[in-house]
Design an enzyme around this catalytic site. Structure first.
Site, PDB file in Angstrom:
ATOM      1  N   ASP A 285      32.775  41.931  37.038  1.00 33.10           N
ATOM      2  CA  ASP A 285      33.994  42.717  36.818  1.00 33.10           C
ATOM      3  C   ASP A 285      33.904  43.642  35.604  1.00 33.10           C
ATOM      4  O   ASP A 285      34.793  44.462  35.405  1.00 33.10           O
ATOM      5  CB  ASP A 285      35.169  41.759  36.531  1.00 33.10           C
ATOM      6  CG  ASP A 285      35.933  41.339  37.772  1.00 33.10           C
ATOM      7  OD1 ASP A 285      36.213  42.206  38.610  1.00 33.10           O
ATOM      8  OD2 ASP A 285      36.269  40.135  37.877  1.00 33.10           O
TER       9      ASP A 285
ATOM     10  N   LYS B 122      37.156  39.379  49.787  1.00 26.87           N
ATOM     11  CA  LYS B 122      35.891  39.531  49.053  1.00 26.87           C
ATOM     12  C   LYS B 122      34.804  38.679  49.707  1.00 26.87           C
ATOM     13  O   LYS B 122      33.680  39.129  49.904  1.00 26.87           O
ATOM     14  CB  LYS B 122      36.078  39.134  47.577  1.00 26.87           C
ATOM     15  CG  LYS B 122      36.867  40.161  46.773  1.00 26.87           C
ATOM     16  CD  LYS B 122      37.338  39.609  45.425  1.00 26.87           C
ATOM     17  CE  LYS B 122      38.271  40.611  44.759  1.00 26.87           C
ATOM     18  NZ  LYS B 122      38.932  40.075  43.555  1.00 26.87           N
TER      19      LYS B 122
ATOM     20  N   GLN C 229      39.139  35.229  39.407  1.00 27.55           N
ATOM     21  CA  GLN C 229      40.280  36.000  39.908  1.00 27.55           C
ATOM     22  C   GLN C 229      41.450  35.899  38.934  1.00 27.55           C
ATOM     23  O   GLN C 229      41.833  34.806  38.499  1.00 27.55           O
ATOM     24  CB  GLN C 229      40.671  35.477  41.304  1.00 27.55           C
ATOM     25  CG  GLN C 229      41.775  36.268  41.985  1.00 27.55           C
ATOM     26  CD  GLN C 229      41.378  37.694  42.355  1.00 27.55           C
ATOM     27  OE1 GLN C 229      40.219  37.977  42.632  1.00 27.55           O
ATOM     28  NE2 GLN C 229      42.333  38.605  42.342  1.00 27.55           N
TER      29      GLN C 229
HETATM   30  N1  GUN Z   1      43.024  40.588  39.919  1.00 30.12           N
HETATM   31  C1  GUN Z   1      43.432  41.815  40.328  1.00 30.12           C
HETATM   32  N2  GUN Z   1      42.401  42.685  40.304  1.00 30.12           N
HETATM   33  C2  GUN Z   1      41.315  41.996  39.875  1.00 30.12           C
HETATM   34  C3  GUN Z   1      39.961  42.345  39.647  1.00 30.12           C
HETATM   35  O1  GUN Z   1      39.535  43.488  39.816  1.00 30.12           O
HETATM   36  N3  GUN Z   1      39.167  41.342  39.209  1.00 30.12           N
HETATM   37  C4  GUN Z   1      39.619  40.098  38.987  1.00 30.12           C
HETATM   38  N4  GUN Z   1      38.760  39.191  38.544  1.00 30.12           N
HETATM   39  N5  GUN Z   1      40.864  39.724  39.180  1.00 30.12           N
HETATM   40  C5  GUN Z   1      41.715  40.683  39.627  1.00 30.12           C
END
Ligand code: GUN
Length: 279
Positions: free
Chosen positions: A114, A47, A91
């Site tokens: 998100d 990311k 995360q």
């Molecule tokens: N862990 C696995 N997928 C995601 C996601 O799309 N966002 C976040 N914040 N954590 C994750």
């Protein structure tokens, strides 16, 4: 006949880069990661790297495995109150001592990249625009739209009911006028249901679907990620069981997304697209 997420994500990232270059205030994505989960570390690194490649500022806050809920809330509040930070991602998963819901509820909805907070999920549920669209479902829709896969009036079957994929995917497909069925671990007649699907979206993390369980010429979107016995990344679709080679599989479907190279890169591109929103 692939849904080529690698290719489509590159197109989207080029567009994002172009837009960022014209923005006076640059987007700033802050990511908090707690602990040493190897998969999470790889996701976060990707990311950050992708954000930087398109000109989006990024900050990663790394906290140790034994971080308390109070410490995490303090760090989160600093980002909530930092005017330079425009998007926040915590995360998941979080270590056991931290209540995930408490953290999600504490994210400023206007920075909730998100679409996890009750405000944004509630907005989506009642058909109001959330401040950010759910990342993976938005990435999937961008992939389907790129290949002109019809959605309106089609029967979409989602396997998995998570807050990250299954539930928001259902809401977004309903908004696009699909007929939506959500299946999960307690669904009794999974095979019968998926045989009636025009579009199948599987987000389980186990090989739950065989090619020949689905209707001939349906569209299969594979959101599952797991490792096979050789340690190779693989999805929810069992390619090997019904056919001898790749061509047979791809001919059987109208469209099918591979793992890796399907939904994964689209999710990152979708996150970058979301990061352009400055609320
Ligand atoms: N862990 C696995 N997928 C995601 C996601 O799309 N966002 C976040 N914040 N954590 C994750």
């Amino acid at each position: 006949m692939l849904l080529d997420g690698k290719k489509v994500s590159k197109i989207i990232l080029e567009e994002v880069k172009e837009k960022v270059s014209k923005m006076d205030k640059k987007p700033h994505l802050a990511v908090i990661i707690v602990g040493d989960d190897p998969a999470s570390k790889i996701y976060v690194r990707n990311k950050k790297r992708t954000a930087e490649s398109v000109g989006i500022k990024s900050t990663v806050v790394e906290l140790p495995e034994d971080t308390t809920e109070e410490t995490l809330l303090n760090e989160l509040n600093k980002l909530n109150n930092d005017d330079d930070v425009t998007a926040i991602l915590v995360q998941m998963p979080l270590p056991k001592q931290i209540n995930q819901e408490h953290i999600i509820c504490a994210i400023n909805p206007k920075k909730d990249v998100d679409c996890f907070t009750p405000e944004n999920v509630g907005r989506l549920a009642i058909g109001l625009k959330p401040y950010f669209n759910p990342v993976t479902p938005q990435g999937i829709l961008l992939l389907l739209d790129h290949y002109d896969v019809p959605i309106e009036g089609k029967h979409a079957v989602i396997i998995g009911r998570s807050n990250i994929v299954g539930k928001p995917m259902a809401r977004m497909l309903l908004k696009r006028n699909a007929t939506v069925t959500v299946c999960h671990s307690k669904t009794k007649n999974l095979a019968e249901i998926i045989k009636t699907a025009d579009i199948i979206i599987s987000a389980v993390g186990k090989k739950v679907v065989r090619c020949k369980m689905v209707k001939y010429k349906s569209v299969f979107v594979d959101v599952g990620i797991s490792r096979d016995t050789n340690g190779k990344l693989t999805g929810d679709l069992n390619w090997e069981v019904d056919f001898d080679n790749f061509d047979d599989v791809t001919e059987y479907f109208e469209r099918v997304s591979p793992v890796p190279g399907g939904v994964g890169p689209m999710t990152i591109a979708s996150l970058m697209l979301n990061s352009l929103n400055i609320n």
